[in-house]
Every structure is written in C-alpha cells, then in structure tokens.
Motif scaffolding. Structure first.
Motif, PDB file in Angstrom:
ATOM      1  N   MET B 116       0.841  -1.429  -0.112  1.00 37.92           N
ATOM      2  CA  MET B 116      -0.173   0.019   0.022  1.00 37.92           C
ATOM      3  C   MET B 116       0.788   1.289   0.095  1.00 37.92           C
ATOM      4  O   MET B 116       0.397   2.294  -0.800  1.00 37.92           O
ATOM      5  CB  MET B 116      -0.960   0.079   1.228  1.00 37.92           C
ATOM      6  CG  MET B 116      -1.886  -1.242   1.285  1.00 37.92           C
ATOM      7  SD  MET B 116      -2.890  -0.998   2.826  1.00 37.92           S
ATOM      8  CE  MET B 116      -3.239  -2.817   2.973  1.00 37.92           C
ATOM      9  N   ALA B 117       1.821   1.453   0.812  1.00 35.41           N
ATOM     10  CA  ALA B 117       2.876   2.368   0.730  1.00 35.41           C
ATOM     11  C   ALA B 117       3.532   2.787  -0.461  1.00 35.41           C
ATOM     12  O   ALA B 117       3.477   3.788  -0.932  1.00 35.41           O
ATOM     13  CB  ALA B 117       3.699   2.217   1.966  1.00 35.41           C
ATOM     14  N   THR B 118       4.117   1.586  -1.294  1.00 32.59           N
ATOM     15  CA  THR B 118       4.498   1.763  -2.454  1.00 32.59           C
ATOM     16  C   THR B 118       3.416   2.226  -3.607  1.00 32.59           C
ATOM     17  O   THR B 118       3.900   3.183  -4.170  1.00 32.59           O
ATOM     18  CB  THR B 118       5.274   0.354  -2.935  1.00 32.59           C
ATOM     19  OG1 THR B 118       4.307  -0.645  -2.797  1.00 32.59           O
ATOM     20  CG2 THR B 118       6.382   0.161  -1.875  1.00 32.59           C
ATOM     21  N   LEU B 119       2.437   1.631  -3.405  1.00 37.29           N
ATOM     22  CA  LEU B 119       1.419   2.150  -4.374  1.00 37.29           C
ATOM     23  C   LEU B 119       0.998   3.621  -4.233  1.00 37.29           C
ATOM     24  O   LEU B 119       1.051   4.372  -5.231  1.00 37.29           O
ATOM     25  CB  LEU B 119      -0.074   1.241  -4.048  1.00 37.29           C
ATOM     26  CG  LEU B 119      -1.111   1.917  -4.794  1.00 37.29           C
ATOM     27  CD1 LEU B 119      -1.911   0.729  -5.565  1.00 37.29           C
ATOM     28  CD2 LEU B 119      -2.376   2.554  -3.889  1.00 37.29           C
ATOM     29  N   ALA B 120       0.769   4.064  -2.883  1.00 39.72           N
ATOM     30  CA  ALA B 120       0.524   5.695  -2.788  1.00 39.72           C
ATOM     31  C   ALA B 120       1.733   6.357  -3.170  1.00 39.72           C
ATOM     32  O   ALA B 120       1.631   7.313  -3.888  1.00 39.72           O
ATOM     33  CB  ALA B 120       0.223   5.982  -1.341  1.00 39.72           C
ATOM     34  N   PHE B 121       2.989   5.904  -2.686  1.00 38.64           N
ATOM     35  CA  PHE B 121       4.235   6.580  -3.211  1.00 38.64           C
ATOM     36  C   PHE B 121       4.180   6.864  -4.709  1.00 38.64           C
ATOM     37  O   PHE B 121       4.738   7.908  -5.199  1.00 38.64           O
ATOM     38  CB  PHE B 121       5.426   5.952  -2.370  1.00 38.64           C
ATOM     39  CG  PHE B 121       6.787   6.449  -3.160  1.00 38.64           C
ATOM     40  CD1 PHE B 121       7.291   7.620  -2.783  1.00 38.64           C
ATOM     41  CD2 PHE B 121       6.948   5.424  -4.055  1.00 38.64           C
ATOM     42  CE1 PHE B 121       8.354   7.712  -3.674  1.00 38.64           C
ATOM     43  CE2 PHE B 121       8.158   5.616  -4.461  1.00 38.64           C
ATOM     44  CZ  PHE B 121       9.055   7.087  -4.327  1.00 38.64           C
ATOM     45  N   GLY B 122       4.145   5.660  -5.163  1.00 38.99           N
ATOM     46  CA  GLY B 122       4.398   5.636  -6.657  1.00 38.99           C
ATOM     47  C   GLY B 122       3.320   6.682  -7.466  1.00 38.99           C
ATOM     48  O   GLY B 122       3.862   7.225  -8.491  1.00 38.99           O
ATOM     49  N   VAL B 123       2.009   6.458  -6.889  1.00 40.20           N
ATOM     50  CA  VAL B 123       1.160   7.405  -7.498  1.00 40.20           C
ATOM     51  C   VAL B 123       1.650   8.772  -7.330  1.00 40.20           C
ATOM     52  O   VAL B 123       1.435   9.757  -8.187  1.00 40.20           O
ATOM     53  CB  VAL B 123      -0.390   7.243  -7.207  1.00 40.20           C
ATOM     54  CG1 VAL B 123      -1.244   8.121  -7.751  1.00 40.20           C
ATOM     55  CG2 VAL B 123      -0.561   5.678  -7.617  1.00 40.20           C
ATOM     56  N   ILE B 124       1.955   9.297  -6.200  1.00 41.60           N
ATOM     57  CA  ILE B 124       2.247  10.448  -5.915  1.00 41.60           C
ATOM     58  C   ILE B 124       3.389  10.993  -6.599  1.00 41.60           C
ATOM     59  O   ILE B 124       3.677  12.101  -7.225  1.00 41.60           O
ATOM     60  CB  ILE B 124       2.999  10.722  -4.262  1.00 41.60           C
ATOM     61  CG1 ILE B 124       1.507  10.581  -3.512  1.00 41.60           C
ATOM     62  CG2 ILE B 124       3.304  12.169  -4.114  1.00 41.60           C
ATOM     63  CD1 ILE B 124       1.687  10.627  -1.941  1.00 41.60           C
ATOM     64  N   ILE B 125       4.615  10.255  -6.851  1.00 39.73           N
ATOM     65  CA  ILE B 125       5.605  10.447  -7.914  1.00 39.73           C
ATOM     66  C   ILE B 125       5.102  11.082  -9.264  1.00 39.73           C
ATOM     67  O   ILE B 125       5.449  11.938  -9.848  1.00 39.73           O
ATOM     68  CB  ILE B 125       6.636   9.382  -7.954  1.00 39.73           C
ATOM     69  CG1 ILE B 125       7.439   9.172  -6.462  1.00 39.73           C
ATOM     70  CG2 ILE B 125       7.684   9.610  -8.932  1.00 39.73           C
ATOM     71  CD1 ILE B 125       8.643  10.135  -6.471  1.00 39.73           C
ATOM     72  N   SER B 126       4.311  10.055  -9.672  1.00 38.55           N
ATOM     73  CA  SER B 126       3.905  10.145 -11.098  1.00 38.55           C
ATOM     74  C   SER B 126       2.854  11.427 -11.066  1.00 38.55           C
ATOM     75  O   SER B 126       3.016  12.040 -12.317  1.00 38.55           O
ATOM     76  CB  SER B 126       3.313   8.757 -11.421  1.00 38.55           C
ATOM     77  OG  SER B 126       1.809   8.902 -11.124  1.00 38.55           O
ATOM     78  N   ILE B 127       2.116  11.837 -10.139  1.00 34.47           N
ATOM     79  CA  ILE B 127       1.546  12.893 -10.069  1.00 34.47           C
ATOM     80  C   ILE B 127       2.371  14.187 -10.120  1.00 34.47           C
ATOM     81  O   ILE B 127       2.264  15.085 -10.927  1.00 34.47           O
ATOM     82  CB  ILE B 127       0.646  13.073  -8.840  1.00 34.47           C
ATOM     83  CG1 ILE B 127      -0.520  12.128  -8.843  1.00 34.47           C
ATOM     84  CG2 ILE B 127      -0.022  14.607  -8.801  1.00 34.47           C
ATOM     85  CD1 ILE B 127      -1.457  11.928  -7.992  1.00 34.47           C
ATOM     86  N   VAL B 128       3.566  14.192  -9.429  1.00 35.73           N
ATOM     87  CA  VAL B 128       4.348  15.144  -9.336  1.00 35.73           C
ATOM     88  C   VAL B 128       5.129  15.381 -10.792  1.00 35.73           C
ATOM     89  O   VAL B 128       5.292  16.563 -11.242  1.00 35.73           O
ATOM     90  CB  VAL B 128       5.562  15.174  -8.262  1.00 35.73           C
ATOM     91  CG1 VAL B 128       6.671  15.919  -8.344  1.00 35.73           C
ATOM     92  CG2 VAL B 128       5.034  14.961  -7.165  1.00 35.73           C
ATOM     93  N   LEU B 129       5.381  14.399 -11.388  1.00 39.74           N
ATOM     94  CA  LEU B 129       6.119  14.358 -12.805  1.00 39.74           C
ATOM     95  C   LEU B 129       5.030  14.856 -13.640  1.00 39.74           C
ATOM     96  O   LEU B 129       5.471  15.846 -14.601  1.00 39.74           O
ATOM     97  CB  LEU B 129       6.445  13.011 -13.041  1.00 39.74           C
ATOM     98  CG  LEU B 129       7.521  12.495 -12.268  1.00 39.74           C
ATOM     99  CD1 LEU B 129       7.838  10.759 -12.851  1.00 39.74           C
ATOM    100  CD2 LEU B 129       8.752  13.127 -12.497  1.00 39.74           C
ATOM    101  N   ASN B 130       3.678  14.894 -13.582  1.00 41.06           N
ATOM    102  CA  ASN B 130       2.784  15.315 -14.487  1.00 41.06           C
ATOM    103  C   ASN B 130       2.732  17.143 -14.099  1.00 41.06           C
ATOM    104  O   ASN B 130       2.309  17.658 -15.085  1.00 41.06           O
ATOM    105  CB  ASN B 130       1.642  14.648 -14.194  1.00 41.06           C
ATOM    106  CG  ASN B 130       1.490  13.506 -15.119  1.00 41.06           C
ATOM    107  OD1 ASN B 130       1.301  13.667 -16.490  1.00 41.06           O
ATOM    108  ND2 ASN B 130       1.138  12.309 -14.671  1.00 41.06           N
ATOM    109  N   ARG B 131       2.788  17.269 -13.122  1.00 39.00           N
ATOM    110  CA  ARG B 131       2.334  18.594 -12.542  1.00 39.00           C
ATOM    111  C   ARG B 131       3.370  19.313 -12.631  1.00 39.00           C
ATOM    112  O   ARG B 131       3.264  20.736 -12.886  1.00 39.00           O
ATOM    113  CB  ARG B 131       1.912  18.420 -11.142  1.00 39.00           C
ATOM    114  CG  ARG B 131       0.302  17.864 -11.011  1.00 39.00           C
ATOM    115  CD  ARG B 131      -0.702  18.710 -11.416  1.00 39.00           C
ATOM    116  NE  ARG B 131      -2.266  18.048 -11.277  1.00 39.00           N
ATOM    117  CZ  ARG B 131      -2.552  17.054 -12.001  1.00 39.00           C
ATOM    118  NH1 ARG B 131      -2.216  16.770 -12.764  1.00 39.00           N
ATOM    119  NH2 ARG B 131      -3.699  16.560 -11.616  1.00 39.00           N
ATOM    120  N   GLU B 132       4.662  19.056 -12.339  1.00 38.54           N
ATOM    121  CA  GLU B 132       5.758  20.169 -12.187  1.00 38.54           C
ATOM    122  C   GLU B 132       6.384  20.538 -13.820  1.00 38.54           C
ATOM    123  O   GLU B 132       7.515  20.024 -14.296  1.00 38.54           O
ATOM    124  CB  GLU B 132       6.850  19.653 -11.278  1.00 38.54           C
ATOM    125  CG  GLU B 132       6.614  19.429  -9.960  1.00 38.54           C
ATOM    126  CD  GLU B 132       6.094  20.861  -9.336  1.00 38.54           C
ATOM    127  OE1 GLU B 132       7.244  21.726  -9.629  1.00 38.54           O
ATOM    128  OE2 GLU B 132       5.192  20.928  -8.404  1.00 38.54           O
TER     129      GLU B 132
END
Lengths: 255, 333, 290
Positions: B116-132
């Motif tokens: 679960m932690a890796t899932l949440a962390f992974g999605v956050i990283i991909s959101i950051v890559l999309n937004r920055e």
C-alpha cells in the motif's frame, strides 16, 4: 559467577488471564533443564518470553549476565540463545543444507556491500559454511539429503533438521520445544542420546516436553508449571516424590 | 545451492554472448529498440524479484523508482548539464534515500502494508512528474541528451542497446552472487519464516530495508539508461500501470527466479508487439494470455518448466536426487 | 460560506463515487484476501453497458438494470472460470489473474464501444440544484442515493440474511466454515457478483457526471482502493466512510489550498494512515501467534 540463563519472577497476562506468574529458574552450561506441566500451564509462553517472541510484562530475563528482558530475538540469539519450535518453523522452500547454512548466520560476516560486489570472500565464506553444515547434517542422520527441499522432508527429518539448524551457530543455550512429539520410541531414544551429547558439549539445554519417560531419564533438574505458577522444582527424583506434583499431574503417569 | 553457482555464471556468460550476437543476427532498429526495453524491464524485475520472490514483500510502486532514475538523468543532463554517469548515480542516491525512508517507516508492519505504501508513493511521484511542468515538461514529457562516457559520445539505437545489455548482464551476475551469499540466504529465510529467521539472529527490519533499497536502485539504473536510450521520458513510465506490469512480469516468469525475471520481462514487453496485428483485440488477448499462464503455471513459467525438467531427469535416475538451483525456487510473495 | 458549501457538496459527490468503488474491494478482500484489480472495470462496465443497452433502444431503467446484471454475471464468470481454476494459488497469483481480467474487460470494452468517451443524459434533467447559493448537479443526488442504498443493502445482507452470515463465517475462518457445511466456493462467487454489481451500479449513476471510457476503470480503482485501505480493507462500511473522507479532503484541499495537487491528496492520506494508524479506521490489528 552468574548463571548462563537466569529467569527472575517473570509474569505475562493475555487479556486478564495470567499465563505466567512469578516464574523463576536458572541453569548452567552442560545441564539439561526440563519444564513440564499440563497443557496450558504456560510452558510455551515461558519459552516465548525467554526467546523474545514477546516480552515479559513483569520480571527479568538475564542471558549470560546481561539483562535481555526487552531485547528482540535476534539480539538474544547474538548472545548464544537458540530455539526450536513446537510447530516446526523450517525454511520450507530452501534446501536442507541451506537451512543449516542460515542457522550459521551469526557465525558469518558477509554484509550487503560485499554480497552485491560478489567479492571472493563471499564465496569462500559460503564454502566454509557449507562444509560445516554438511557435517551437522551427517551428525543428525541427514547425510545425502542436503540438496532436498526442506519442506518435502519427512516429519522426523524436519525435526532433526531444525535442531541441526539451531546448532549451526554454536549456541550456548538451546531451547527445545517438544522435540519428541510425533516421534516413535526408537526415534525418541536417538533423541535422548542427541540431547545428552549436546549437554556434554557444554550447551545449556532447556526442554519443554510431554514425554515423561524421556524427561525423567535425561534431566538434571525439572520445573513443574501449573496454571502459570511453579508447582515444584528439583531433580527428577525429588519432583516425582513431591506430593503436590503427584496429585496435580504425575499421579496419572507414575501409578 | 552454491554448487550451482559456477553453472549459473556460465549461464550468465551465455546470456552475455546472446545479447552481443543479437545486433548481428537482427540488425534492425525496431528489434533493437524492443530488445533494449526488454533488457531494462528485466533489470527492474531482477531487483523487484529479490524483494518479492526472496524476501516476500510486494511492491506496487516500483515504476516510480524507474521514473526517479529516468527523470534524474533527464533533468540533470538536460537542464543542469551534468555528465550522464554522475546523473545516473544521483538518481540512484535519490531512489535509495526514498526507499530507505519508506522502509524504515512501513516495513516494521507485517502484511500488505509495504504494497500500500509503495502504491501511494508511486502514484504521488507520477502526479508530481505530471504537474511540475516547468521541470519535467508535464504529461508531454521531455527529451534527454545522448549518453556519453568520459567525453565519448554514443550514437544511435546501438548505444542504447549496448548500455541496456551491459546493465542486464551486470544485474544477473550481481543477483546470482547475492542470492547465494549469507545475505541472500537470510532474505530467503525471512520469506519462508520470519519467526525462525529472527530466532537465528537475523535482523529482519535491516534486511528488508536493505533489499528494498537495492531493488529501488536496480529500477533507478534501468530508468536512467532508458532515458538516454529513448532520448525521451514521459510520466507514463512511472505510472501505476507500469508498476503493476513489473509485478505481473515477475509472477509470470517465476517468483524467486533470476531467469524467470528475464523471461517474464521479455514476454510482457514483446507480447503487445507480437499481438500488434490484432489491433483492437490486443488488450483482450494480452489479458487472456496472462490469465491462462497463471491458471496453468501458478508458480510461474521458469519454475514450472524446471520442475517438469527435474521430474523427467529423476525418472531416469531413480536413486539420484537432483539438487535444486535457486532458479527453481518458488514461494508466495 | 457559499464556497464552503460548494466544496462540501462536491466532496460528497466525489466521496460517494469513491465509496461505491471501494466497497467492492473490501468485499472481495474480506472473502478471499486478494485485491481485485478488475474492480474499476466493473464500474466502467456499468456505464458502458448502460450506453450499449440504451443504443439498443431500451428504456433507462432496463438499460441500467441490464448493466448491473451483466456486471454481476461477469463477476461470477471471473471467479468461476479464472480464479477458481488456479487451485492452491497464492494470493499474488490471484492478484495477477484479476489484473489479466481487468485487461480483458478493458479490451472487450474497446472492441465493442471503441476508444471514445460515452455518456447519457442525467436521470432528472441537466438543471443544477441550488442549495443556499451552492450548486450541484442533480445527478449527484442519484450518486448519493445509490451510496445510501448500497449501505442499507449491505447492512441488511450481513445482519439479516443467511447468505450474509455465511460470508461472515467464511471470512473469520474458512476451514471452520467448510466444516459446518458452508459452501465456500459458492460464497466466493457471491462476493464477486456482489462486488461487481455494486461497482456497476456506481458506474451507472456516475457516468452522466464522469462520462465513461474503456480506460476509466484504472484511476477510479486506485481511488476506490485507497478508500478501502482507509476503511481498513476488510470493512465495506469502512470503505464507504473512507471514500467520503477522501472525497471531502480532495474537495477542500483543491478548493482552499491548490487544485494542482488535488489528485495526490488521497495518496498522502494513505501514507499518513500507514504511519499513524496502519490497521485503518475500522480494521482490526492482526494478532500474531507463534
């Protein structure tokens, strides 16, 4: 000199039930100390408190002169404490040989960096460990089964493998949880010889066992538990003539 | 079994030779590009398999480490002008740091918490890559300079393929030696029985943290090479579906098997291409094949084939029990 | 004040959607300890099948009912033909099978409906509802109503029906359940059908708001899974509450802080949750026995 294993007035409760209440004992190198008592008397709980599977809520566990009451199992193992499990905990997908090699974990050095780099020392260490593990397998009548997957061995073989694994790191204290359970009389006889030999090597053996004949034959000292408390303690002769023990427990067995 | 180690290192040499011959046998940029992708996926899978197949921990966010490596190389090379090798190392450090912090906070918990932690962390990283967008180019991605080593510029698909192939051979050798070391045995012991492993003096939290960090670094290196090989990165590479694909690759190839990691990675990389002719039916068929493999080979392709090979072997040697190699190991994740 | 109310309403709508998706995860995890990665596809099928039946000329009620039934049948088939076939499989193997099933369902939707977005008109017209100055789509009321219906239905199912009690028994001890004569394979099918039907119902009511697309299931499943984790992963009610918490957090974070990272809120909550309350809001901490 402080005793090798010193259990001082330990107590544990599970949701209001006193599983252990003020239990004390100590033992020395080369001695065979047995803990007996009816089911639910707290024998396995006592083992778990000694090995660190869960902490004592009261009292102290002193190993080799160090207070280890709250230390994790791995730290206790580092002081020379090893155990086997009532419901076997073999590494089922590894080979028998590898099981014993893991047993020698604390006697080996390789860490993450050298394992990743594949330094020559890594392979050399594995080779040395494999030699020692093979000797241990021979000692426990498992010669030739080193390559077999441990989970596919027969029950008796798995039990012996677990003891061999525990011995691989040259323990000073060995806790055996019902080693004779499920063994036939001749296997039990072999086990008695093995345990005597371990004590002869200077290991402090602590035994939880239901097989009274075995316990009475090999123990130097006995602790009888009943409802989490000490009922009696002493040599097999003293315990078997203790009226409280005869009434509560041994009466049925001795006749 | 360490008696297998030389045999496995021979297999490693065979793999190296095959990878070296591929460009001669199939001198086609399209094939080379596919082979590059398969090699890099295999590197990620070998690392992930150390974590899942040996230590028994599931990660649903490994593509994020791939993404961290890829974007570290992309951003540091394109915007800061750092030399690629250093950028790759920087990516490794960042991935390792993130993995270490995550493992320290979550790994003490038992069960599916790491997943679960890796899932949440992974999605956050991909959101950051999309937004920055200013830094990463957002959903459109960004282009990456060529790889160069000590000033030697590399050119063409050949270079990308060469890097990926070298990385794969190194990853295989590292994993084989690692698995057959004291550390590898301790990890496999943890995967089988944590209680017993702890009782033997194995510091479980330390070992799980260590292998998680290693698996993150494998993914990060693959990501960095991917960035240079493709000369382009986009957030999709770090997305959740990629993470799930990596897990599918190791389960299909075989948990706890280095060879299985390569087979799974190659199969799932090539499958969509092989089915390209079916156009609209491609997704449907890929899913169907996935299910069929799991039904008929629940232990994964390589362990299943090895087991039947052993059975055949034993039949002709009734008294000889063949030793099991590490690649024949199967376990739950 | 109007802002607050506006965020509240949009949070409840989002939250209800996440809750409807999350319930299915919890039901399946509860019965088989597996994470069903095809759950989002059930939601997608709810919308897609409704569109399909509407184009055949069926009235909305029948089209919607048909979509829910179709999804339930697909859920049963998935359990029976794929998951039950992998005998003695590890949980991970089952997870991969659901991933494969998700791909197949996405693929099937792509084959039948193409790659376009589809939708149909809101059930009670497109006029927004005005509430003290804040506006919400009338369809949102249908979404909330569906969630309420599902909540009551699940409560009734577990508290009153024999089948629900059998599901409970299977969850607490599969072996004991078999011993007392519960048909465990049938229970597993029931759980898959129920999850699929609830997911599809969610898809039916949310499509006029979210539109539907063959790849819509993936992002929805992620949020629904988060909702289920917040709720403790084994509790359907927990998943509903978890969904509402996530939806409201997203709406307020997006409204008051910044919309840039609105999508990340749910996942930040998950990480905080794992650090401070790993068993979830309604989950029980597992007691380890040696």
């Amino acid at each position: 000199m402080a005793p090798l294993l010193d259990i001082h007035a330990v107590g544990v409760s599970f949701g209001g039930v006193r599983a252990l209440d003020g239990v004390s004992f100590s033992t020395e190198a080369g001695r065979i100390f047995s803990i007996i008592g009816p089911n639910g008397a707290g024998k396995t709980t006592l083992f778990n408190v000694i090995s660190g599977a869960y902490p004592a809520q009261q009292g102290k566990v002193v190993i080799a002169g160090r207070d280890m009451t709250t230390a994790p199992p791995s730290a206790r193992a580092a002081l020379g404490l090893q155990r086997t499990f009532q419901n076997l905990q073999i590494f089922g997908t590894m080979t028998a040989l590898e099981n014993v090699m893991v047993g020698g974990h604390l006697r080996q050095r390789t860490g993450f960096p050298s394992a990743l780099l594949g330094l020559p020392s890594v392979a050399a260490e594995s080779r040395a460990m494999r030699r020692r593990a093979t000797e241990l397998l021979d000692l426990f009548d498992l010669a030739g089964l080193g390559g077999a997957v441990a989970g596919e061995l027969a029950y008796g073989q798995q039990k012996r493998l677990e003891i061999a694994r525990a011995l691989a790191c040259e323990p000073r204290i060995l806790l055996l949880d019902e080693p004779a359970a499920g063994l036939n009389p001749s296997e039990t006889e072999d086990l008695a010889n093995v345990i005597r030999r371990l004590a002869g090597m200077g290991i402090a053996v602590v035994l939880v066992e239901h097989d009274m004949r075995l316990v009475m034959a090999i123990s130097d000292e006995l602790l009888v538990l009943n409802f989490g408390r000490e009922l009696a303690r002493g040599t097999p002769a003293e315990v078997s003539s203790n009226p409280a023990v005869i009434e509560a427990y041994l009466g049925v067995e001795v006749d | 079994m360490t008696s297998d180690t030389p045999r496995q290192l021979i297999a490693c040499a065979v793999l190296a030779t095959a990878l070296a011959l591929l460009p001669i046998v199939a001198p086609n940029p399209y094939y080379l590009d596919l082979a590059t992708k398969a090699c890099l996926a295999a590197v990620v899978c070998i690392g992930l398999n150390l974590l899942s197949g040996y230590a028994g921990q599931l990660s649903l966010g490994h593509a994020a480490f791939f993404g961290v490596g890829a974007y570290a190389s992309a951003i540091l090379c394109a915007k800061v002008g750092i030399t690629p090798v250093v950028a790759m190392l920087a990516g490794c450090l960042i991935s390792a740091g993130i993995a270490y912090v995550m493992a320290r906070t979550v790994l003490r918990l038992k069960g599916h918490y790491l997943a679960m932690a890796t899932l949440a962390f992974g999605v956050i990283i991909s959101i950051v890559l999309n937004r920055e967008v200013a830094l990463t180019g957002g959903p459109d991605g960004m282009s990456v300079p060529r790889f160069n080593l000590f000033g030697y510029r590399t050119t063409g698909v050949w270079a990308g393929y060469g890097l990926a192939a070298v990385a794969l051979v190194l990853a295989v050798r590292t994993a084989i030696v690692f698995v057959n070391s004291r550390v590898g045995r301790a990890l496999r012991a943890i995967g089988d029985s944590e209680v017993a492993a702890e009782g033997l003096g194995i510091d479980i939290a330390r070992y799980k943290t260590g292998v998680f960090v290693i698996s993150a670094v494998f993914a990060s290196v693959a990501g960095s090479i991917f960035a240079h090989a493709d000369r382009f990165v986009s957030p999709a590479e770090a997305g959740f579906m990629r993470s799930v694909e990596f897990v599918a690759m190791i389960v299909i190839g075989g948990l706890g098997s280095v060879a299985g990691s390569i087979v799974g990675a190659t199969l799932l990389t090539l499958l969509p291409q092989l089915l390209a002719g079916f156009d609209h039916y491609r997704h449907f068929l890929t899913g169907l094949i996935l299910i069929l493999i799991m039904i008929f080979m629940p232990a994964g392709i390589v362990p299943t084939l090895l087991a039947s090979g052993r059975a055949l072997h034993d039949r002709y040697r009734p008294f000889g029990r063949s030793a099991r190699s590490v690649t024949g190991r199967t376990s739950e994740g | 004040m109007v802002d607050f109310l506006q965020f509240l309403l949009s949070g409840i709508t989002r939250g209800s959607i996440y809750g409807l998706v999350g319930v299915g995860f919890a039901l399946i995890f509860r019965s088989s300890h597996a994470i069903n990665f095809a759950q989002g596809e059930f939601v997608m099928i709810g919308g897609m099948a409704t569109v399909f039946f509407l184009t055949l000329g069926l009235p909305l009620v029948l089209a919607a009912a048909g979509a829910v039934v179709a999804a339930a049948l697909i859920g049963a088939l998935l359990q029976r033909l794929a998951i039950a076939q992998a005998k003695n499989a590890s949980v991970l193997t089952i997870i991969i099978i659901t991933i494969g099933a998700g791909m197949m369902l996405r693929g099937a939707a792509e084959i039948v409906m193409g790659r376009n977005f589809h939708s149909y008109p809101a059930f009670s017209g497109e006029l927004p509802v005005d509430l003290l100055g804040a506006k919400m789509q009338s369809q949102s009321l249908w979404v909330v109503a569906a969630l309420v219906l599902v909540t009551i239905g699940i409560h009734f199912f577990f508290a009153r029906t024999r089948l629900g009690k059998a599901v409970e028994a299977t969850f607490s001890n599969r072996f004991a359940a078999t011993v007392i004569g519960i048909n465990v394979p049938r229970i597993l099918i029931v759980c898959f059908m129920l999850s699929a039907a609830i997911g599809a119902l969610g898809g039916v009511v949310m499509t006029p708001i979210t539109l539907t697309h063959f790849e819509l299931g993936v992002p929805l499943a992620l949020k629904g899974f988060c909702a289920a984790i917040v709720g403790g992963l084994t509790s359907p009610f927990g998943a509903i509450i978890g969904g509402l918490i996530l939806g409201l957090s997203e709406a307020f974070a997006g409204g008051y802080i910044s919309p840039t990272y609105q999508e990340a809120v749910a996942f930040v909550i998950i990480i905080a949750m794992l650090i401070f309350r790993p068993q979830g809001l309604f989950g029980r901490r597992a007691v380890e026995r040696v």
